[in-house]
Motif scaffolding. Structure first.
Motif, PDB file in Angstrom:
ATOM      1  N   TYR A  47       0.838  -1.207   0.000  1.00  0.00           N
ATOM      2  CA  TYR A  47       0.000   0.000   0.000  1.00  0.00           C
ATOM      3  C   TYR A  47       0.873   1.259   0.000  1.00  0.00           C
ATOM      4  CZ  TYR A  47      -3.702   3.276   1.086  1.00  0.00           C
ATOM      5  OH  TYR A  47      -4.578   4.331   1.036  1.00  0.00           O
ATOM      6  N   ALA A  48       1.959   1.224   0.769  1.00  0.00           N
ATOM      7  CA  ALA A  48       2.870   2.373   0.816  1.00  0.00           C
ATOM      8  C   ALA A  48       3.492   2.612  -0.555  1.00  0.00           C
ATOM      9  CB  ALA A  48       3.950   2.149   1.867  1.00  0.00           C
ATOM     10  N   ALA A  49       3.850   1.528  -1.251  1.00  0.00           N
ATOM     11  CA  ALA A  49       4.436   1.677  -2.590  1.00  0.00           C
ATOM     12  C   ALA A  49       3.421   2.271  -3.561  1.00  0.00           C
ATOM     13  CB  ALA A  49       4.920   0.320  -3.095  1.00  0.00           C
ATOM     14  N   LEU A  50       2.165   1.838  -3.429  1.00  0.00           N
ATOM     15  CA  LEU A  50       1.106   2.345  -4.307  1.00  0.00           C
ATOM     16  C   LEU A  50       0.865   3.843  -4.061  1.00  0.00           C
ATOM     17  CD1 LEU A  50      -0.996   1.400  -6.423  1.00  0.00           C
ATOM     18  CD2 LEU A  50      -2.557   0.957  -4.521  1.00  0.00           C
ATOM     19  N   THR A  51       0.773   4.229  -2.821  1.00  0.00           N
ATOM     20  CA  THR A  51       0.517   5.645  -2.521  1.00  0.00           C
ATOM     21  C   THR A  51       1.727   6.505  -2.888  1.00  0.00           C
ATOM     22  OG1 THR A  51       1.190   5.319  -0.213  1.00  0.00           O
ATOM     23  CG2 THR A  51      -1.160   5.206  -0.692  1.00  0.00           C
ATOM     24  N   ALA A  52       2.934   5.966  -2.712  1.00  0.00           N
ATOM     25  CA  ALA A  52       4.131   6.733  -3.086  1.00  0.00           C
ATOM     26  C   ALA A  52       4.172   6.930  -4.593  1.00  0.00           C
ATOM     27  CB  ALA A  52       5.389   6.015  -2.596  1.00  0.00           C
ATOM     28  N   ALA A  53       3.817   5.882  -5.348  1.00  0.00           N
ATOM     29  CA  ALA A  53       3.829   5.980  -6.816  1.00  0.00           C
ATOM     30  C   ALA A  53       2.809   7.006  -7.290  1.00  0.00           C
ATOM     31  CB  ALA A  53       3.542   4.616  -7.437  1.00  0.00           C
ATOM     32  N   ALA A  54       1.676   7.066  -6.626  1.00  0.00           N
ATOM     33  CA  ALA A  54       0.615   7.980  -7.048  1.00  0.00           C
ATOM     34  C   ALA A  54       0.874   9.412  -6.575  1.00  0.00           C
ATOM     35  CB  ALA A  54      -0.727   7.498  -6.494  1.00  0.00           C
ATOM     36  N   GLU A  55       1.769   9.597  -5.618  1.00  0.00           N
ATOM     37  CA  GLU A  55       2.059  10.920  -5.050  1.00  0.00           C
ATOM     38  C   GLU A  55       0.776  11.623  -4.616  1.00  0.00           C
ATOM     39  OE1 GLU A  55       4.434  12.838  -8.060  1.00  0.00           O
ATOM     40  OE2 GLU A  55       6.250  11.821  -7.370  1.00  0.00           O
ATOM     41  N   ASN A  56      -0.139  10.839  -4.042  1.00  0.00           N
ATOM     42  CA  ASN A  56      -1.409  11.340  -3.521  1.00  0.00           C
ATOM     43  C   ASN A  56      -2.262  12.026  -4.585  1.00  0.00           C
ATOM     44  OD1 ASN A  56      -3.116  11.318  -1.291  1.00  0.00           O
ATOM     45  ND2 ASN A  56      -2.636  13.453  -0.809  1.00  0.00           N
ATOM     46  N   ARG A  57      -2.097  11.573  -5.825  1.00  0.00           N
ATOM     47  CA  ARG A  57      -2.904  12.137  -6.910  1.00  0.00           C
ATOM     48  C   ARG A  57      -3.572  11.000  -7.683  1.00  0.00           C
ATOM     49  NH1 ARG A  57      -2.334  17.394  -7.834  1.00  0.00           N
ATOM     50  NH2 ARG A  57      -0.709  18.464  -6.675  1.00  0.00           N
ATOM     51  N   CYS A  58      -4.738  11.319  -8.200  1.00  0.00           N
ATOM     52  CA  CYS A  58      -5.504  10.358  -8.991  1.00  0.00           C
ATOM     53  C   CYS A  58      -4.693   9.950 -10.217  1.00  0.00           C
ATOM     54  CB  CYS A  58      -6.827  11.001  -9.416  1.00  0.00           C
ATOM     55  SG  CYS A  58      -7.782  10.023 -10.585  1.00  0.00           S
ATOM     56  N   MET A  59      -4.665   8.664 -10.530  1.00  0.00           N
ATOM     57  CA  MET A  59      -3.872   8.167 -11.641  1.00  0.00           C
ATOM     58  C   MET A  59      -4.559   8.388 -12.993  1.00  0.00           C
ATOM     59  SD  MET A  59      -2.289   4.851  -9.677  1.00  0.00           S
ATOM     60  CE  MET A  59      -0.852   4.493 -10.674  1.00  0.00           C
ATOM     61  N   ILE A  60      -5.768   8.970 -12.996  1.00  0.00           N
ATOM     62  CA  ILE A  60      -6.407   9.334 -14.262  1.00  0.00           C
ATOM     63  C   ILE A  60      -6.345  10.850 -14.460  1.00  0.00           C
ATOM     64  CG2 ILE A  60      -8.587   9.438 -15.548  1.00  0.00           C
ATOM     65  CD1 ILE A  60      -9.285   6.692 -14.450  1.00  0.00           C
ATOM     66  N   CYS A  61      -6.933  11.609 -13.564  1.00  0.00           N
ATOM     67  CA  CYS A  61      -7.017  13.069 -13.768  1.00  0.00           C
ATOM     68  C   CYS A  61      -5.829  13.830 -13.175  1.00  0.00           C
ATOM     69  CB  CYS A  61      -8.330  13.620 -13.220  1.00  0.00           C
ATOM     70  SG  CYS A  61      -8.431  13.637 -11.419  1.00  0.00           S
ATOM     71  N   THR A  76      -9.652   9.551   1.414  1.00  0.00           N
ATOM     72  CA  THR A  76      -8.412   9.100   0.792  1.00  0.00           C
ATOM     73  C   THR A  76      -8.752   8.649  -0.620  1.00  0.00           C
ATOM     74  OG1 THR A  76      -8.765   6.877   1.637  1.00  0.00           O
ATOM     75  CG2 THR A  76      -7.360   8.328   2.959  1.00  0.00           C
ATOM     76  N   LEU A  77      -7.730   8.593  -1.478  1.00  0.00           N
ATOM     77  CA  LEU A  77      -7.958   8.107  -2.841  1.00  0.00           C
ATOM     78  C   LEU A  77      -8.495   6.673  -2.775  1.00  0.00           C
ATOM     79  CD1 LEU A  77      -4.703   9.457  -4.497  1.00  0.00           C
ATOM     80  CD2 LEU A  77      -7.030  10.243  -4.987  1.00  0.00           C
ATOM     81  N   SER A  78      -9.328   6.322  -3.739  1.00  0.00           N
ATOM     82  CA  SER A  78      -9.911   4.981  -3.788  1.00  0.00           C
ATOM     83  C   SER A  78      -8.905   3.991  -4.368  1.00  0.00           C
ATOM     84  CB  SER A  78     -11.156   4.974  -4.681  1.00  0.00           C
ATOM     85  OG  SER A  78     -12.114   5.870  -4.180  1.00  0.00           O
ATOM     86  N   VAL A  79      -8.894   2.791  -3.814  1.00  0.00           N
ATOM     87  CA  VAL A  79      -8.073   1.721  -4.379  1.00  0.00           C
ATOM     88  C   VAL A  79      -8.892   1.104  -5.504  1.00  0.00           C
ATOM     89  CG1 VAL A  79      -6.925  -0.486  -3.963  1.00  0.00           C
ATOM     90  CG2 VAL A  79      -6.924   1.273  -2.185  1.00  0.00           C
ATOM     91  N   ASP A  80      -8.469   1.347  -6.747  1.00  0.00           N
ATOM     92  CA  ASP A  80      -9.197   0.805  -7.891  1.00  0.00           C
ATOM     93  C   ASP A  80      -8.688  -0.603  -8.175  1.00  0.00           C
ATOM     94  OD1 ASP A  80     -10.816   0.727 -10.277  1.00  0.00           O
ATOM     95  OD2 ASP A  80      -8.931   0.972 -11.380  1.00  0.00           O
ATOM     96  N   ARG A  87      -7.188  -7.811  -9.115  1.00  0.00           N
ATOM     97  CA  ARG A  87      -5.898  -7.131  -9.281  1.00  0.00           C
ATOM     98  C   ARG A  87      -6.047  -5.631  -9.002  1.00  0.00           C
ATOM     99  NH1 ARG A  87      -3.186  -4.254 -13.102  1.00  0.00           N
ATOM    100  NH2 ARG A  87      -4.910  -4.332 -14.571  1.00  0.00           N
ATOM    101  N   ILE A  88      -5.137  -5.089  -8.192  1.00  0.00           N
ATOM    102  CA  ILE A  88      -5.140  -3.656  -7.895  1.00  0.00           C
ATOM    103  C   ILE A  88      -4.574  -2.915  -9.093  1.00  0.00           C
ATOM    104  CG2 ILE A  88      -4.268  -1.858  -6.344  1.00  0.00           C
ATOM    105  CD1 ILE A  88      -6.086  -3.868  -4.913  1.00  0.00           C
ATOM    106  N   ARG A  89      -5.340  -1.927  -9.608  1.00  0.00           N
ATOM    107  CA  ARG A  89      -4.869  -1.178 -10.769  1.00  0.00           C
ATOM    108  C   ARG A  89      -4.200   0.123 -10.366  1.00  0.00           C
ATOM    109  NH1 ARG A  89     -10.214  -2.690 -14.121  1.00  0.00           N
ATOM    110  NH2 ARG A  89     -11.165  -1.381 -12.547  1.00  0.00           N
ATOM    111  N   GLY A  90      -4.679   0.747  -9.271  1.00  0.00           N
ATOM    112  CA  GLY A  90      -4.077   2.011  -8.851  1.00  0.00           C
ATOM    113  C   GLY A  90      -4.987   2.770  -7.918  1.00  0.00           C
ATOM    114  N   LEU A  91      -4.642   4.024  -7.698  1.00  0.00           N
ATOM    115  CA  LEU A  91      -5.437   4.892  -6.823  1.00  0.00           C
ATOM    116  C   LEU A  91      -6.137   5.937  -7.676  1.00  0.00           C
ATOM    117  CD1 LEU A  91      -2.885   5.468  -3.925  1.00  0.00           C
ATOM    118  CD2 LEU A  91      -4.827   3.899  -3.966  1.00  0.00           C
TER     119      LEU A  91
END
Ligand SMILES: [Zn+2]
Length: 120
Positions: A47-61, A76-80, A87-91
């Motif tokens: 989860y930490a790796a996912l949130t770090a990769a997203a930098e607390n921003r939506c992976m679409i907009c 918090t951002l939704s776990v898509d 399979r987890i796609r992103g936040l």
């Protein structure tokens, strides 16, 4: 101690532990994180790796979350995740997560929607 009494004591301990956690904002955040990790079968590191990769921003907009919960706190951002494979796609922000869900997580429908909007 009988199994039933031991079970009752464990339940009491568990309720007290949860009540103590719920009494602080940090504790409530910890419980919410545990629920999220359990729901998506993720480790804290994943989860930490996912949130770090997203930098607390939506992976679409690319925006930060703005949706608020019933108490006025920004969510918090939704776990898509893929509803078929898990399979987890992103936040995603609440808006983007709902939007792709309303289009049934279908890349075809999303492309058609884009074409429709671009054609108008
Ligand atoms: Zn978004």
């Amino acid at each position: 101690m009988t199994g039933r009494k031991r079970w009752a004591k464990q339940q009491e301990y568990s309720r007290a532990y949860k009540a103590r956690l719920m009494s602080t904002p940090e504790g409530r955040a910890e419980l919410a994180l545990r629920r999220r990790l359990h729901r998506y079968k993720m480790t804290r590191d994943e989860y930490a790796a996912l949130t770090a990769a997203a930098e607390n921003r939506c992976m679409i907009c690319g925006n930060e979350e703005t949706a608020v919960d019933g108490k006025g706190n920004v969510k918090t951002l939704s776990v898509d995740h893929c509803h078929e494979t898990g399979r987890i796609r992103g936040l995603l922000c609440n808006t983007c997560n709902r939007a792709i869900g309303l289009l049934r997580d279908s890349p075809t429908l999303l492309r058609e929607a884009a074409k429709y909007l671009e054609g108008s």
